[in-house]
Design a protein around this motif. Sequence first.
Motif, mmCIF file in Angstrom:
data_model
loop_
_atom_site.group_PDB
_atom_site.id
_atom_site.type_symbol
_atom_site.label_atom_id
_atom_site.label_comp_id
_atom_site.label_asym_id
_atom_site.label_seq_id
_atom_site.Cartn_x
_atom_site.Cartn_y
_atom_site.Cartn_z
ATOM 1 N N HIS A 250 57.957 83.840 -22.882
ATOM 2 C CA HIS A 250 57.042 82.638 -23.669
ATOM 3 C C HIS A 250 56.416 81.873 -22.829
ATOM 4 C CE1 HIS A 250 59.092 84.593 -27.024
ATOM 5 N NE2 HIS A 250 60.241 84.496 -26.460
ATOM 6 N N CYS A 260 53.424 85.658 -31.570
ATOM 7 C CA CYS A 260 54.628 85.885 -30.650
ATOM 8 C C CYS A 260 55.702 85.631 -31.619
ATOM 9 C CB CYS A 260 54.501 85.093 -29.288
ATOM 10 S SG CYS A 260 56.290 85.263 -28.725
ATOM 11 N N CYS A 262 58.210 83.743 -31.313
ATOM 12 C CA CYS A 262 58.390 82.290 -31.140
ATOM 13 C C CYS A 262 57.680 81.426 -32.106
ATOM 14 C CB CYS A 262 58.283 81.911 -29.799
ATOM 15 S SG CYS A 262 56.939 81.700 -28.960
HETATM 16 ZN ZN LIG Z 1 56.616 83.344 -27.613
#
Ligand SMILES: [Zn+2]
Length: 419
Positions: A250, A260, A262
Amino acid sequence: MREKADSDLVRRQNRRLVLDALRQHGPLARIELGRQTGLSPASITSISAQLIADGIVQEVEDQHHQQVLPMRRGRPLTQLDINPKSAHVIAVKISIDGVEIALADSRGSMINRSVSRIATYDAEPATFGKAVAAEIGKQLAKARVPARKVARIGVAVQGVADSQAGTIVWSPAFRERNIPVSAVLQAELGIPCSIANDANMIAEGLIGTDRERYGGTAAVVFMGYGVGMGLILNGQVYHGPTGAAAEFGHMNHLPGGPLCRCGRRGCVEAYAADYSILRWASGNADTLPPSFTAIPEDQMQALEAAARNGEPQASGAYAKAGEALGYGLARMLALLSPSRIVLAGPGTRAMDLIEPSLHRALEDGIVDELRRNLEIEVVPIHTDMIIKGTIEGALRLLDREVFAYGGLGKRHLTLEEIA
Ligand SMILES: [Zn+2]
């Protein structure tokens, strides 16, 4: 009082040295144990007598010696080894829709293991830990091992774990954030529990297999359903104050890049995880959301085959993955200068497709002088690496927090005593 405290400290350190040598090279004769630890024969005699009395170490006959010289008279050569019955540890691996549980003895040999389907993505934070505890309870009952004989539970999770709070802070396997795990398992089963990121556990496993090779400063990169890193600094896995260190996957590769898992854009993982490579190959990486389900292995193998056959979208996707990894590693090298980078996980199956662009990015991203002594290796793929590493990590904690003091009966220590 001070002298007593000092001698206790020396005793604990010596016990750990002996246990460490036996874990790495055991079984060992006392004289060999002295050579490995640097302790005097008198210290070895006294420490090994204590460890035997505590039931942690046992004497075994040198099997090899017996076979080679069956007619030899006199006492057979005795060696020392960890007593496998002295305690048990449990490793738990939490990934998308699956919880794998392995029970091992104190020598690290696996007694049994199981994989349970527990729906993770929609799991309720309040009940998830209890569901895992129930599965562990079932497994202990099957093995006829009472919970009081289990010294530790180690939990490995995909994503970010807070080792202090004992929670899963964020994981692609869960919709919710901050899911309590350690405290629930501890309350339900009465067994001390710790949680860490799964890539850190691969690093623990590698240290366990070869201290000489991985005992310095090294970065272990996991490639597969996500991109993770286990960072080894001076022979120890570096977790950071809360366990969230080395979130290589990340780290930003390109601002404003593809989404992503996340929730941010342009992470290394958004280029190099299996779902990202698949998304790049589809040609819609910038508009498609990331996948939150596990990608079947045969789907990735089909993509690898297409790339090896020269299909441009597919081979281009692997080139992008290599580029993101290479530039990311160049930044990491500039910061930490590790002597070894280990690439691991199912994603390394496509190493031939990733490698050319990875090396180009690495060469472009950092001056030659800063990567001169660097070794890059790919470790063979086996899915057990996370479970085995979690067992290794739990055993190291067992040695440090329990066996350094005494047998399993002494495991209820206060935090002050442990520190
Ligand atoms: Zn990420």
